[in-house]
Design an enzyme around this catalytic site. Structure first.
Site, PDB file in Angstrom:
ATOM      1  N   ASP A  88     -27.012  28.881   4.866  1.00 14.54           N
ATOM      2  CA  ASP A  88     -27.589  27.826   4.034  1.00 14.54           C
ATOM      3  C   ASP A  88     -28.160  28.423   2.751  1.00 14.54           C
ATOM      4  O   ASP A  88     -28.394  29.628   2.649  1.00 14.54           O
ATOM      5  CB  ASP A  88     -28.689  27.088   4.795  1.00 14.54           C
ATOM      6  CG  ASP A  88     -28.146  26.313   5.994  1.00 14.54           C
ATOM      7  OD1 ASP A  88     -26.982  25.863   5.925  1.00 14.54           O
ATOM      8  OD2 ASP A  88     -28.881  26.187   6.991  1.00 14.54           O
ATOM      9  N   HIS A 131     -20.906  29.195   2.878  1.00 12.61           N
ATOM     10  CA  HIS A 131     -21.866  28.111   3.071  1.00 12.61           C
ATOM     11  C   HIS A 131     -21.672  27.395   4.417  1.00 12.61           C
ATOM     12  O   HIS A 131     -22.514  26.595   4.832  1.00 12.61           O
ATOM     13  CB  HIS A 131     -21.735  27.093   1.934  1.00 12.61           C
ATOM     14  CG  HIS A 131     -23.036  26.443   1.554  1.00 12.61           C
ATOM     15  ND1 HIS A 131     -24.102  26.357   2.419  1.00 12.61           N
ATOM     16  CD2 HIS A 131     -23.444  25.830   0.402  1.00 12.61           C
ATOM     17  CE1 HIS A 131     -25.106  25.737   1.834  1.00 12.61           C
ATOM     18  NE2 HIS A 131     -24.733  25.399   0.602  1.00 12.61           N
TER      19      HIS A 131
END
Length: 504
Positions: free
Chosen positions: A479, A475
Site C-alpha cells: 500500500d 501496489h
C-alpha cells in the site's frame, strides 16, 4: 554401448538454451569431463562436459539450435564401437549417404536437417549456391529460418549441385528434400581443396559464426574481418576471438598515419545504406521480455523522496582509509544503502514479499539484488542474507559479484533468489528515474546522482549534497502507506547512520 549427452539443469526459471559452439565433431575421440559444447541461455553461458570417454558418434542439436532442459545433444559411443555408431547416427546421416556417391558416382539428396524440439517446418531464406556450382563436402549450401533459430544446411557430399527443389521463400517440413548433388567425390576432388580454401574468405558472407564468438567480438570491439576463424568452413569460434584480442594487446602501437581528408558521405545517400542491423542477443531479448512482463503483471507505482548525504559522506571520509586497511576493500555507498534497506524491510515486510497465486509469501531474510550494467546487458547478482552481514562483508560481496559480472562469469546461482533490488543509476549521472520491478519481487530502490543543492536547514539556506530516491513497488501487495514508510526509514537511516547501530 552408447552414452547420451543431454542438456544439464539450466537454473531456476530457465527452460531453454541455444547451442553456441561445438568443440568436437562426429568421429572425434573425447575424454570423460572434456568440454563438448557450449550453451547460451538468457543469463549465462553453460559448458557441457562429456559424461563418459569414447567417440562422439553423432551431434543431434547443431550450433544455433534452441534446446530444452534434458534435451538430447549428442551420443558418445565406446571407443571400440566408434565406426558403427557413426555410420548409423541420425545427425550425420547425410555423411553416410555420401558413401554411395563416392563409390558409384551417383547423386546425393540434400535434406532438411533436424530442426529442434517442437519445430516442424522452416522457410528457405537463402541459397549460397546455384544449380551447376561445384560444392565441397560440408560447404554451406543454404540457410533455413524457423520461428526460433536460423539453421545452416551443409553439403552432405562433394560434387555438383544439380537441382534445387525448394527455392528461396519456400516452406519445407522436417526431412523434406531441398536439392540434389550429382557427381562422385573423385570428380569433385580437384575443386574441393580450392573450395575449402575459399571458405574462410567467404565466411563473413556465408558462414554464421558461433554465437559466443559474436558476443565476444562485440565486447572486444572487433569485426569478423580482424579475426581468423578456425572452425568449420572458416567459422569464427570463441577461442579465435580470444587469440585475436591477445594478439592485438601484444602488438606494438602502429605509427600514426599521415592525416588524410575524411571522406564525406554523399548528401543524397540512401539512409538504408548507412544503417546497421544487428540481431538482438538472447540476453537482450530476455531483458526486454521480462521487463515488459513486469509492466503487464504488476500494478507498479513509484514514490519519491530525497536524502541529505552529508552524514554518510562525512562518515565514509573519516573511516575509509582505516576500513580499507583492515578489511582490504573500499568503503562505498552501497553498503550504507544495503544496510538502510535491510533495516527498513524489517518494519515494512510486504516490500520484501512476493505474490504466488493467491498467496503472499513473506521473506524472513533479505537476499539483496544489486543491478549492474555490463557490455552485454543488465544483470542482477544477488547478495544472499545481506541482513546478517557487516559493512565489510557487504562491500566484499558486492566487489566480488561486480567483477564476475564484468567478466561475464556469473553463474545461475549468483542471480537467483533475490527478494529486493538496488539500482544505482547515479553512477551514470541520472538525476531521477523510475526503476522497473524485477519480478517476482515487489520492490526496487533507485539511487541517483549526488548533487549539491540549496536546502533550508533550521531556517537558513545551506548547500547540501542531496540524492533523489525512487521506490517502485507492486501496489497489489504494498500500500502507499507502506511504500512511503519504507522510503522515510531509508532516508532517516542515511541522514543519521547512528540509527543503524542502535537499530532505530
Amino acid at each position: 554401448m552408447t552414452t547420451e549427452v543431454r542438456v544439464p539443469t539450466l537454473g531456476e526459471s530457465v527452460t531453454e538454451a541455444t547451442v553456441a559452439t561445438w568443440f568436437k565433431k562426429p568421429g572425434d575421440t573425447v575424454a570423460q569431463d572434456e568440454m563438448l559444447c557450449e550453451l547460451e541461455t538468457d543469463k549465462v553461458t553453460v559448458e557441457v562436459p562429456a559424461p563418459a570417454a569414447g567417440v562422439l558418434a553423432d551431434i543431434v542439436a547443431s550450433e544455433g539450435e534452441t534446446v530444452g532442459v534434458a534435451a538430447l545433444l549428442a551420443n558418445i559411443s565406446a571407443a571400440g564401437a566408434a565406426a558403427a555408431p557413426k555410420a548409423a547416427a541420425p545427425a550425420p546421416a547425410a555423411e553416410a549417404e555420401a558413401a554411395p556417391a563416392a563409390s558409384g558416382g551417383g547423386s546425393t539428396d540434400v535434406m532438411v536437417p533436424t530442426l529442434g524440439e517442437s519445430v516442424t517446418e522452416a522457410t528457405v531464406s537463402v541459397w549460397f549456391k546455384k544449380v551447376g556450382d561445384t560444392v565441397a563436402q560440408d560447404e554451406m549450401l543454404c540457410e533455413l529460418e524457423t520461428d526460433k533459430v536460423s539453421v545452416e544446411v551443409p553439403a552432405p557430399a562433394a560434387g555438383v549441385l544439380s537441382e534445387i527443389i525448394a527455392g528461396e521463400g519456400a516452406t519445407v517440413e522436417a526431412n523434406a528434400k531441398l536439392g540434389v548433388i550429382a557427381g562422385s567425390a573423385a570428380a569433385a576432388a580437384p575443386t574441393a581443396a580450392p573450395a575449402a580454401q575459399a571458405a574462410p574468405a567467404a565466411a563473413g558472407k556465408d558462414i554464421a559464426n558461433a554465437p559466443s564468438a559474436e558476443k565476444a567480438m562485440a565486447e572486444a570491439g572487433l569485426s569478423a574481418a580482424n579475426v581468423a576463424g578456425t572452425g568449420r568452413d572458416g567459422r569464427i569460434m570463441k577461442d579465435d576471438v580470444a587469440r585475436a584480442v591477445a594478439a592485438a594487446a601484444s602488438a606494438p602501437a602502429p605509427a600514426a598515419p599521415a592525416a588524410a581528408p575524411t571522406p564525406r558521405a554523399p548528401v543524397a545517400a540512401d539512409d538504408a545504406a548507412r544503417e546497421e542491423r544487428v540481431k538482438m542477443t538472447r540476453l537482450r531479448q530476455t531483458i526486454a521480455k521480462r521487463l515488459k512482463e513486469s509492466q503487464n503483471t504488476a500494478a507498479m507505482l513509484t514514490t519519491y523522496n530525497e536524502v541529505d548525504m552529508t552524514e554518510v559522506m562525512a562518515l565514509r571520509s573519516q573511516y575509509k582509509d582505516q576500513f580499507e586497511k583492515k578489511h582490504g576493500v573500499r568503503l562505498g555507498f552501497m553498503s550504507f544503502f544495503t544496510k538502510a534497506c535491510c533495516h527498513a524491510l524489517k518494519e515494512v515486510p510486504e516490500v520484501n514479499a512476493e505474490i504466488d497465486g493467491t498467496d503472499v509469501v513473506y521473506k524472513n531474510f533479505v537476499h539483496m539484488g544489486v543491478a549492474a550494467g555490463t557490455p552485454t546487458g543488465l544483470v542482477v547478482p544477488v547478495i544472499r542474507d545481506a541482513d546478517s552481514m557487516s559493512f565489510a562483508e557487504i562491500e566484499k560481496a558486492i566487489s566480488a559479484k561486480g567483477k564476475l559480472a564484468r567478466d561475464g562469469k556469473l553463474s545461475m546461482a549468483d542471480m537467483q533468489g533475490g527478494t529486493f533490488t538496488l539500482s544505482n543509476g547515479g553512477v551514470y549521472g541520472s538525476l531521477m528515474s523510475s526503476p522497473i520491478l524485477n519480478p517476482p519481487q515487489s520492490g526496487i530502490l533507485g539511487m541517483h546522482k549526488i548533487q549539491d543543492r540549496p536546502m533550508a536547514i533550521n531556517g537558513k539556506v545551506e548547500i547540501r549534497p542531496m540524492m533523489y530516491l525512487a521506490l517502485s513497488y507492486d501496489h497489489r501487495i504494498v500500500d502507499g502507506k507502506g511504500a512511503v514508510t519504507f522510503l522515510v526509514r531509508v532516508k532517516e537511516a542515511l541522514e543519521d547512520p547512528r540509527r543503524l547501530l542502535m537499530d532505530l
